[in-house]
Design a protein around this motif. Structure first.
Motif, mmCIF file in Angstrom:
data_model
loop_
_atom_site.group_PDB
_atom_site.id
_atom_site.type_symbol
_atom_site.label_atom_id
_atom_site.label_comp_id
_atom_site.label_asym_id
_atom_site.label_seq_id
_atom_site.Cartn_x
_atom_site.Cartn_y
_atom_site.Cartn_z
ATOM 1 N N GLY A 137 0.789 -1.224 0.000
ATOM 2 C CA GLY A 137 0.000 0.000 0.000
ATOM 3 C C GLY A 137 0.823 1.276 0.000
ATOM 4 N N LEU A 138 2.073 1.194 -0.466
ATOM 5 C CA LEU A 138 2.972 2.353 -0.395
ATOM 6 C C LEU A 138 2.606 3.465 -1.364
ATOM 7 C CD1 LEU A 138 6.418 0.531 0.026
ATOM 8 C CD2 LEU A 138 5.057 1.697 1.775
ATOM 9 N N LEU A 139 1.783 3.139 -2.378
ATOM 10 C CA LEU A 139 1.342 4.175 -3.315
ATOM 11 C C LEU A 139 0.075 4.873 -2.837
ATOM 12 C CD1 LEU A 139 1.986 2.459 -6.759
ATOM 13 C CD2 LEU A 139 2.903 4.664 -6.050
ATOM 14 N N GLY A 140 -0.576 4.323 -1.817
ATOM 15 C CA GLY A 140 -1.853 4.874 -1.385
ATOM 16 C C GLY A 140 -2.914 4.619 -2.448
ATOM 17 N N ARG A 141 -3.929 5.462 -2.466
ATOM 18 C CA ARG A 141 -4.955 5.337 -3.506
ATOM 19 C C ARG A 141 -4.359 5.707 -4.856
ATOM 20 N NH1 ARG A 141 -9.872 8.874 -2.213
ATOM 21 N NH2 ARG A 141 -8.194 10.323 -1.631
ATOM 22 N N ILE A 142 -4.849 5.042 -5.901
ATOM 23 C CA ILE A 142 -4.348 5.290 -7.254
ATOM 24 C C ILE A 142 -5.313 6.221 -7.983
ATOM 25 C CG2 ILE A 142 -3.582 4.238 -9.415
ATOM 26 C CD1 ILE A 142 -2.013 3.370 -6.894
ATOM 27 N N SER A 143 -4.753 7.262 -8.609
ATOM 28 C CA SER A 143 -5.606 8.152 -9.398
ATOM 29 C C SER A 143 -5.730 7.653 -10.830
ATOM 30 C CB SER A 143 -5.071 9.588 -9.394
ATOM 31 O OG SER A 143 -3.824 9.670 -10.071
ATOM 32 N N LYS A 193 -14.147 -1.664 -14.983
ATOM 33 C CA LYS A 193 -15.597 -1.466 -14.970
ATOM 34 C C LYS A 193 -16.111 -1.089 -16.354
ATOM 35 C CE LYS A 193 -19.105 1.347 -12.578
ATOM 36 N NZ LYS A 193 -19.287 2.426 -11.550
ATOM 37 N N GLN A 194 -15.334 -0.259 -17.055
ATOM 38 C CA GLN A 194 -15.774 0.250 -18.355
ATOM 39 C C GLN A 194 -14.562 0.574 -19.220
ATOM 40 O OE1 GLN A 194 -19.164 3.317 -19.125
ATOM 41 N NE2 GLN A 194 -17.317 4.533 -18.922
ATOM 42 N N VAL A 195 -14.695 0.362 -20.539
ATOM 43 C CA VAL A 195 -13.612 0.713 -21.457
ATOM 44 C C VAL A 195 -14.168 1.479 -22.652
ATOM 45 C CG1 VAL A 195 -12.271 -1.328 -20.815
ATOM 46 C CG2 VAL A 195 -13.759 -1.425 -22.829
ATOM 47 N N PHE A 196 -13.284 2.235 -23.273
ATOM 48 C CA PHE A 196 -13.590 2.852 -24.568
ATOM 49 C C PHE A 196 -12.335 2.769 -25.413
ATOM 50 C CE2 PHE A 196 -13.687 6.474 -27.528
ATOM 51 C CZ PHE A 196 -14.831 6.143 -28.233
ATOM 52 N N SER A 220 -12.207 0.397 -8.777
ATOM 53 C CA SER A 220 -11.756 1.266 -7.682
ATOM 54 C C SER A 220 -12.051 2.735 -7.943
ATOM 55 C CB SER A 220 -10.247 1.103 -7.489
ATOM 56 O OG SER A 220 -9.549 1.586 -8.632
ATOM 57 N N GLY A 221 -12.362 3.075 -9.183
ATOM 58 C CA GLY A 221 -12.548 4.468 -9.569
ATOM 59 C C GLY A 221 -11.355 5.040 -10.313
ATOM 60 N N ALA A 222 -10.200 4.360 -10.238
ATOM 61 C CA ALA A 222 -9.011 4.806 -10.957
ATOM 62 C C ALA A 222 -9.240 4.715 -12.463
ATOM 63 C CB ALA A 222 -7.808 3.960 -10.559
#
Length: 336
Positions: A137-143, A193-196, A220-222
């Motif tokens: 978890g060293l990167l934290g949340r991923i954007s 979740k979704q691609v384009f 995750s939302g990233a």
């Protein structure tokens, strides 16, 4: 354990070498419709050669079969091998359709045999180090993330065999080259979740795509971008994955994604970072990925566990590729 190889083209050589480098494995048989392609394996490894798969499965004492045929033939061969109660190591992609993939996985379950898909990039030293960082978890949340495979495969490459570049038996740059990086992307980021996607066949005289640009939204939302091509002049240019987190930024790259091009973490000292970089530089390839796969299969059988790269892993990345294809065809986002 006794191994056999079905399909004696280029990639089969890596399987044979990996088997020979694994102490508890040996190559006993090979199978191909073209007799000349099997000569190498007879001479170098002492393998018996067969033109007929059923005959080989009946006559030889085989534990594991490596399937190295063109991708469009994977499913029918894998089901036949599973029904013969042999464990399976299958080259990427696992198959060309989700239906075929399901038939392979179900056949292996029914016959209680192990199934491993060849995604050897997971075992590169730099990838293993990145996975450790992610697990801690060293990167934290991923954007967001970036996945790039800009390579060269010239027309001569595709003209080697009639199946290359076809949609039925081979696929294009996403299915054949970038699928390894896409597997890593899912391994690091979890389910999409979704691609384009947009794709084109720009330079190569093939049926499938030679360039593809796409975006991903993960559960995750990233967000993520994918850029892949075989049109780069004059040779491979870049293979990389970049991950942007709230507590760090990491890029593994080079022409084959072997090194840390950027490694910056809030909770890691400069000395720690330098040590990781230097350890990767000292042996960037590490143990060959195919050898990892073969050794892991032997251990999975002995320990009665799932292989490191499962049939479901192969199905997940295939689903991602097919979703990109569907999005490009419809010119709209596709939900997974």
């Amino acid at each position: 354990m006794n191994f056999a190889i079905v399909g004696c083209g280029f990639i089969a050589k890596k399987h044979a070498a990996a088997i020979s480098q694994t102490e508890s494995a040996r190559l006993v048989a090979v199978c191909d419709k073209v007799t000349d392609t099997m000569q190498l394996y007879k001479e170098e490894y002492g393998a018996n050669d067969y033109n007929d798969l059923e005959e080989m499965l009946e006559k030889e004492d085989i534990d594991v079969v490596c399937i190295c045929t063109p991708s469009g033939f994977h499913a029918s061969i894998a089901v036949q091998v599973a029904n013969a109660k042999k464990h399976i190591v299958i080259e990427k992609p696992i198959a060309m359709t989700l239906e075929d993939t399901t038939s392979i996985i179900e056949a292996c379950k029914v016959n209680e045999v192990k199934l491993s898909v060849v995604h050897p990039n997971r075992f590169r030293p730099v990838v293993q180090e990145l996975r450790k960082i992610m697990d801690q978890g060293l990167l934290g949340r991923i954007s967001h993330v970036s996945c790039i495979v800009n390579w060269n495969r010239n027309q001569e490459y595709y003209d080697q065999a009639s199946w290359r570049g076809t949609k039925q038996y081979d696929g294009g740059v996403l299915m054949n080259q970038a699928i390894h990086n896409l597997d890593l992307l899912l391994w690091f980021m979890g389910q999409p979740k979704q691609v384009f996607s947009m794709e084109a066949t720009r330079f190569r005289n093939i049926e499938a795509e030679d360039v593809s640009i796409g975006t991903i939204q993960f559960q995750s939302g990233a967000l993520g971008t994918v850029e892949a091509s075989t049109t780069v002049y004059p040779k491979n240019f870049e293979e990389s994955i970049t991950i942007f987190g709230e507590k760090g930024t990491i890029k593994i790259g080079g022409t084959n994604a072997l090194f840390f091009e950027h490694l910056e973490l809030e909770d890691m000292t400069e000395n720690q970072i330098q040590d990781i970089k230097e350890s990767v530089k000292a042996d960037p390839w590490g143990t060959p990925g195919h050898q990892w796969i073969i050794e892991d299969m032997v251990n999975a059988i002995n320990d009665n566990r799932e292989p490191a790269v499962t049939g479901e892993d192969g199905k997940n990345v295939l689903n991602l590729v097919l979703s990109f294809y569907e999005s490009a065809k419809r010119n709209q986002p596709v939900q997974l």
